[in-house]
Design an enzyme around this catalytic site. Structure first.
Site, PDB file in Angstrom:
ATOM      1  N   LYS A  44       0.844  -1.203   0.000  1.00  5.94           N
ATOM      2  CA  LYS A  44       0.000   0.000   0.000  1.00  5.94           C
ATOM      3  C   LYS A  44       0.877   1.251   0.000  1.00  5.94           C
ATOM      4  O   LYS A  44       0.397   2.358   0.209  1.00  5.94           O
ATOM      5  CB  LYS A  44      -0.877   0.042   1.264  1.00  5.94           C
ATOM      6  CG  LYS A  44      -2.041  -0.907   1.313  1.00  5.94           C
ATOM      7  CD  LYS A  44      -3.049  -0.469   2.400  1.00  5.94           C
ATOM      8  CE  LYS A  44      -2.846  -1.156   3.699  1.00  5.94           C
ATOM      9  NZ  LYS A  44      -3.813  -0.829   4.741  1.00  5.94           N
ATOM     10  N   LYS A  46       2.685   2.146   2.268  1.00  7.43           N
ATOM     11  CA  LYS A  46       2.550   2.725   3.605  1.00  7.43           C
ATOM     12  C   LYS A  46       3.618   2.107   4.489  1.00  7.43           C
ATOM     13  O   LYS A  46       3.807   0.893   4.491  1.00  7.43           O
ATOM     14  CB  LYS A  46       1.180   2.348   4.197  1.00  7.43           C
ATOM     15  CG  LYS A  46       0.085   3.359   3.987  1.00  7.43           C
ATOM     16  CD  LYS A  46      -1.136   2.976   4.848  1.00  7.43           C
ATOM     17  CE  LYS A  46      -2.099   4.122   4.957  1.00  7.43           C
ATOM     18  NZ  LYS A  46      -3.221   3.862   5.859  1.00  7.43           N
TER      19      LYS A  46
HETATM   20  N1  C2G Z   1     -10.723   6.519   9.057  1.00 10.10           N
HETATM   21  C1  C2G Z   1     -11.776   7.396   9.349  1.00 10.10           C
HETATM   22  N2  C2G Z   1     -11.513   8.690   9.566  1.00 10.10           N
HETATM   23  C2  C2G Z   1     -10.241   9.162   9.518  1.00 10.10           C
HETATM   24  C3  C2G Z   1      -9.170   8.277   9.248  1.00 10.10           C
HETATM   25  C4  C2G Z   1      -9.438   6.948   9.020  1.00 10.10           C
HETATM   26  O1  C2G Z   1     -12.954   6.970   9.395  1.00 10.10           O
HETATM   27  N3  C2G Z   1     -10.018  10.493   9.739  1.00 10.10           N
HETATM   28  C5  C2G Z   1     -11.042   5.103   8.802  1.00 10.10           C
HETATM   29  C6  C2G Z   1     -10.669   4.656   7.400  1.00 10.10           C
HETATM   30  O2  C2G Z   1     -11.682   5.023   6.475  1.00 10.10           O
HETATM   31  C7  C2G Z   1     -10.565   3.146   7.568  1.00 10.10           C
HETATM   32  C8  C2G Z   1     -10.057   3.010   9.024  1.00 10.10           C
HETATM   33  O3  C2G Z   1     -10.294   4.287   9.664  1.00 10.10           O
HETATM   34  O4  C2G Z   1     -11.860   2.552   7.472  1.00 10.10           O
HETATM   35  C9  C2G Z   1      -8.595   2.667   9.100  1.00 10.10           C
HETATM   36  O5  C2G Z   1      -7.876   3.647   8.386  1.00 10.10           O
HETATM   37  P1  C2G Z   1      -6.391   3.267   7.879  1.00 10.10           P
HETATM   38  O6  C2G Z   1      -5.620   2.673   8.993  1.00 10.10           O
HETATM   39  O7  C2G Z   1      -5.851   4.450   7.133  1.00 10.10           O
HETATM   40  O8  C2G Z   1      -6.719   2.082   6.859  1.00 10.10           O
HETATM   41  P2  C2G Z   1      -6.346   2.009   5.303  1.00 10.10           P
HETATM   42  O9  C2G Z   1      -4.911   2.301   5.101  1.00 10.10           O
HETATM   43  O10 C2G Z   1      -7.380   2.787   4.600  1.00 10.10           O
HETATM   44  O11 C2G Z   1      -6.469   0.427   5.024  1.00 10.10           O
HETATM   45  O12 C2G Z   1      -8.143  -3.487   3.005  1.00 10.10           O
HETATM   46  C10 C2G Z   1      -8.456  -2.180   3.436  1.00 10.10           C
HETATM   47  C11 C2G Z   1      -7.216  -1.453   3.912  1.00 10.10           C
HETATM   48  O13 C2G Z   1      -6.465  -2.247   4.813  1.00 10.10           O
HETATM   49  C12 C2G Z   1      -7.627  -0.151   4.577  1.00 10.10           C
END
Ligand code: C2G
Length: 132
Positions: A44, A46
């Protein structure tokens, strides 16, 4: 028992993550988090600050979370939904539509993201503070 499943990296845990997990749990009785492994995150583009093991310990400490499983690939969601007998899949709406293929297997809900916070912004802000 209504089982809910979500996925994420949950690095540098913040209130946006907690808002998501809180709302996801409120939609069922048991919340499983598919936590991105460090290797999966490389895919990703990341690099999490905290290791998978430490992020897992943190996420499992959240009272809304009942279980954390490793997310190792984009292709495991159907298998996870079936294996864990998931009724509802939840993600933040930055993923709107991306996981609609799961609708054959369970309900799919995208929840509004929490505005004004993100792990990447936290990292940027901290860097700016350090640079003065
Ligand atoms: N999130 C949120 N509000 C934010 C930041 C994050 O609602 N201000 C939510 C994201 O939409 C996600 C969850 O928190 O549903 C986790 O965010 P991340 O750790 O950034 O996950 P991500 O990198 O989007 O990985 O297979 C799916 C991926 O693993 C998702």
């Amino acid at each position: 028992m209504k089982k809910v499943l979500t996925y994420g990296t949950f690095d540098l845990l913040h209130f946006g993550h907690i808002n998501l997990l809180k709302r996801a749990k409120a939609l069922g009785d048991y919340l499983i988090v598919g936590l991105s492994t460090d290797e999966f995150n490389e895919g990703k583009n990341k690099k999490a600050y905290h290791s998978f093991e430490n992020r897992k310990m943190i996420v499992e400490s959240i009272r809304f979370v009942d279980e954390a499983i490793p997310e190792k690939s984009w292709d495991q969601k159907i298998e996870d939904v079936i294996k864990h007998e998931v009724d509802l899949f939840v993600m933040g709406d930055d993923w709107e539509g991306h996981f609609d293929f799961l609708k054959e297997y369970c309900e799919v809900v995208y929840l509004p993201r929490t505005i004004g916070v993100s792990t990447s912004q936290i990292k940027k802000d901290l860097k700016a503070i350090q640079n003065g």
